[in-house]
Design an enzyme around this catalytic site. Structure first.
Site, short mmCIF file in Angstrom:
data_model
loop_
_atom_site.label_atom_id
_atom_site.label_comp_id
_atom_site.label_asym_id
_atom_site.label_seq_id
_atom_site.Cartn_x
_atom_site.Cartn_y
_atom_site.Cartn_z
N LYS A 1 0.98 -1.23 0.14
CA LYS A 1 0.13 -0.37 0.13
C LYS A 1 0.76 0.98 0.10
CE LYS A 1 -0.30 -0.52 5.08
NZ LYS A 1 -0.95 -1.08 6.16
N ARG B 1 -10.60 -0.79 14.83
CA ARG B 1 -10.41 -0.19 13.68
C ARG B 1 -11.28 -0.70 12.62
NH1 ARG B 1 -4.79 0.69 10.40
NH2 ARG B 1 -5.12 -1.53 9.95
N HIS C 1 -6.06 -7.80 12.65
CA HIS C 1 -4.75 -7.07 12.67
C HIS C 1 -4.45 -6.78 14.12
CE1 HIS C 1 -2.01 -4.54 10.82
NE2 HIS C 1 -2.42 -3.33 11.04
N ARG D 1 1.26 -10.56 6.28
CA ARG D 1 1.14 -9.50 5.54
C ARG D 1 2.21 -8.52 5.78
NH1 ARG D 1 -3.94 -9.71 8.32
NH2 ARG D 1 -3.10 -7.97 9.42
N TYR E 1 13.94 31.10 3.05
CA TYR E 1 12.97 31.84 3.42
C TYR E 1 13.03 32.12 4.76
CZ TYR E 1 10.23 30.26 -1.10
OH TYR E 1 9.82 30.02 -2.47
N CYS F 1 12.58 24.12 1.29
CA CYS F 1 11.50 24.67 0.56
C CYS F 1 10.78 23.53 -0.33
CB CYS F 1 12.36 25.45 -0.67
SG CYS F 1 13.46 26.54 -0.22
N ASP G 1 10.66 22.54 -3.36
CA ASP G 1 11.50 21.68 -4.26
C ASP G 1 12.78 21.57 -4.07
OD1 ASP G 1 8.97 21.76 -5.53
OD2 ASP G 1 9.47 23.93 -6.26
#
Ligand SMILES: *Cc1c(COP(=O)(O)O)cnc(C)c1O
Length: 377
Positions: free
Chosen positions: A38, A132, A160, A219, A265, A312, A314
């Site tokens: 996942k 859950r 689980h 799992r 920044y 930042c 990027d």
């Protein structure tokens, strides 16, 4: 290995294979590994990891959503794909189109799946104390009634753990309580003549800390990535896990800062004296936590370089004053090895107060992902 982009992930296929073997060695005869891939295989790249594991003999996978499952199917994953999370009725057609297996999140949801009116493969989620997903384990009547819903083909029953990573007495007792509840559900189903389903309850820590359990599937997610959620965790079985992922980025430019000049920044960094700085082409949009601003480190030419100023979107800035020969185009290592130095996902996680799972799964979609060690198989 040739890589051309600004920031990328390298996957080590040998380490993935080794982690798989390490985990398999802990499993009882006949137990099947159904990796949890996942969240883009914990940021590694679901298709690359899924295909690599399929090549290593893995057939079954679990994911969180129907979209993640569809991506794997489209990419050529042919075995069972279990959707662990909620799928809305509007998406039920995707379950049948892609031949997926859906988790029954509770009894009312089973009735919704039945109302779709066409055959659907399901695994029944049983809540043994995480509170859950899953029908509560004591509601055995409701659990049994799922088998009366004629459109549902129940191929599995699972639960689980919520504290299988814990080493305290209380956590062990709670986990054993979950096991008892799960076994009791399985026994009661069998007593009612219901059979033909597979069982599973263990994720990574369930395998590492409760290796005596004997169910049909396990799992693992984070352990296949070759890391623990927290590096300081002590596990009952000592698996020798090796990180699969390295995260690297290109240095875009190198410059000289004079004493008293500020950078980035908010001008949160001030050069105390003459400094050599570099701009690294990766930022918080790629998954580098912004909390690492002025705190984190990267590896350049085998040295640790401190991050300076605010991270930042990027890019980020580092101080390379102490590192010889740094040039634009050089590689910076955010996670992984460089010379004798190594930065792990766990180290980053500890600095920002989270677990490796979160650091890895948040690595961004725009990173290139490439596999090393392709020729070893
Ligand atoms: C995420 C998840 C897993 C895998 O957990 P790891 O701790 O990463 O091994 C297994 N089962 C379920 C239901 C999950 O949500």
């Amino acid at each position: 290995m040739y890589q051309k982009g600004r920031a990328w992930i390298e996957l080590d296929r040998k380490n993935l294979a080794s982690n798989l073997e390490q985990l398999k060695a802990l499993l009882p005869e006949g137990c099947t590994v159904m990796p949890a891939v996942k969240a883009n295989a914990y940021g590694h790249g679901a298709v690359l990891i899924g295909k690599a594991l399929q090549d290593m003999g893995i057939q079954d996978f679990c994911v969180a959503s129907v979209r993640e499952a569809a991506e794997l199917r489209e990419a050529g994953i042919t075995g069972q794909i279990l959707v662990l999370g909620y799928t809305s009725p509007q998406e039920f057609s995707e379950l049948s189109y892609y031949n997926l297996t859906q988790t029954v999140v509770d009894f009312p949801y089973a009735k919704q799946l039945q109302a779709y009116g066409r055959p659907l493969a399901v695994h029944v989620g049983v809540d043994t104390g995480m509170n859950r997903l899953g029908e509560r384990s004591e509601n055995i009547e409701n659990i049994c009634r799922i088998w009366e819903l004629k459109h549902l083909k129940v191929t599995g029953v699972f639960s689980h753990f919520c504290v299988a990573d814990g080493a305290s007495e209380g956590e062990k007792i709670y986990t054993h309580g979950q096991i008892t509840k799960f076994d009791s559900v399985i026994r009661q189903l069998k007593e009612k003549g219901i059979s033909g389903f597979k069982t599973h309850i263990q994720g990574s820590y369930g395998i590492l800390n409760y290796p005596e359990l004997r169910y049909d599937y396990v799992r693992p997610g984070i352990a296949l990535c070759g890391v623990l959620s927290s590096p300081e965790d002590k596990t009952v079985s000592a698996a020798h896990l090796k990180p699969v992922l390295s995260l690297k980025a290109r240095i875009a430019c190198v410059k000289q800062l004079h004493a008293g000049e500020k950078a980035g920044y908010g001008q949160t960094y001030t050069a105390e004296k003459e400094r050599k700085t570099a701009v690294v082409s990766i930022g918080y949009a790629d998954g580098i936590p912004r909390e690492l601003s002025n705190r984190g480190q990267v590896l350049v030419n085998g040295y640790r370089a401190p991050m300076i100023g605010r991270i930042c979107m990027d890019q980020l800035l580092i101080d390379v004053s102490e590192i010889p020969h740094v040039s634009p185009g050089d590689e910076a290592v955010l996670i992984g090895k460089c010379g004798a130095e190594q930065i792990t996902a766990g180290e980053l996680a500890r600095m920002v107060g989270t677990i490796s799972n979160e650091i890895l799964s948040r690595l961004g979609g725009r990173l290139e992902r490439i596999t090393a060690g392709m020729n070893d198989y």
